[in-house]
Scaffold this motif. Sequence first.
Motif, PDB file in Angstrom:
ATOM      1  N   ARG A  77       8.934  79.041 -12.993  1.00 37.71           N
ATOM      2  CA  ARG A  77       8.721  79.480 -14.385  1.00 37.71           C
ATOM      3  C   ARG A  77       9.112  78.375 -15.363  1.00 37.71           C
ATOM      4  NH1 ARG A  77      11.533  84.956 -15.255  1.00 37.71           N
ATOM      5  NH2 ARG A  77      10.007  85.474 -13.632  1.00 37.71           N
ATOM      6  N   THR A  92       6.417  75.756 -15.414  1.00 35.48           N
ATOM      7  CA  THR A  92       5.241  76.231 -16.147  1.00 35.48           C
ATOM      8  C   THR A  92       5.472  76.150 -17.650  1.00 35.48           C
ATOM      9  OG1 THR A  92       4.707  77.748 -14.330  1.00 35.48           O
ATOM     10  CG2 THR A  92       3.670  78.169 -16.466  1.00 35.48           C
ATOM     11  N   GLU A  93       6.651  76.568 -18.083  1.00 36.21           N
ATOM     12  CA  GLU A  93       6.968  76.517 -19.515  1.00 36.21           C
ATOM     13  C   GLU A  93       7.036  75.078 -20.012  1.00 36.21           C
ATOM     14  OE1 GLU A  93      10.608  78.627 -19.815  1.00 36.21           O
ATOM     15  OE2 GLU A  93       9.687  80.618 -19.601  1.00 36.21           O
TER      16      GLU A  93
END
Length: 238
Positions: free
Chosen positions: A220, A223-224
Amino acid sequence: MADGEDIQPLICDNGTGMVKMTKLAIIPFTIVLETIFLNKKFSQTIKASLMVLLLGVGIASVTDLQLNLLRSIMAMLTIAATCVGQILTNQIQRRLKVSSTQLLYQSSPYQSAVLLVTGPFVDKLLTKRDVFAFSYTTQVVAFILLSCSIAVCVNFSTFLVIGTTSPVTYQVLGHVKTCLVLSFGYIILKDPFSARNVVGILIAIFGMGLYSYYSVVESRKKTEAASSLPVAAQVILN
């Protein structure tokens, strides 16, 4: 090729301890190879969770470890072949942007040819038996074809999982299978089960949970970070 099971019978006589130790060693060797040759970074939390997982599986499954020169050589070859094969499977799919089906279709003929040439020789060398001297009945041939069909399904699932995730994650799934085999063996087949097995499986499940959690968190974050790059670039340009 999937997780070393194709070659594992070569290092297993009466006990399976060496086979299980070989499977446990694949994850550390994979991490070492990816770190050295691919400059891949593994966080301390991921490494710690994998250590907990391997400790649990080791406690639950490794019992009758017996070492000799032949077993040690075959174990090292198994580890090397499995690690390199799985890393290449992942890298080829990502770099060439091919699917697991495409890669399996292209590589299977070469794998089959190598096994066809070397398999009978190696098998006779280790077992002192000639596969061509065996009397093949209809039932035997049917089971061979069934085994081959299952092997194709295993290879397909292997390529799919490794290409989508990573070689390390695939090995974690393999250890999930080990825990399930031990559990179902006790529940369905009434295999002997000790407190050591229970403790080992619980530790392994805890390690799997930690690995899954930290993998999701790190994925995550990546991805951010990737989604925020264009915005940062615009700010720099302005």
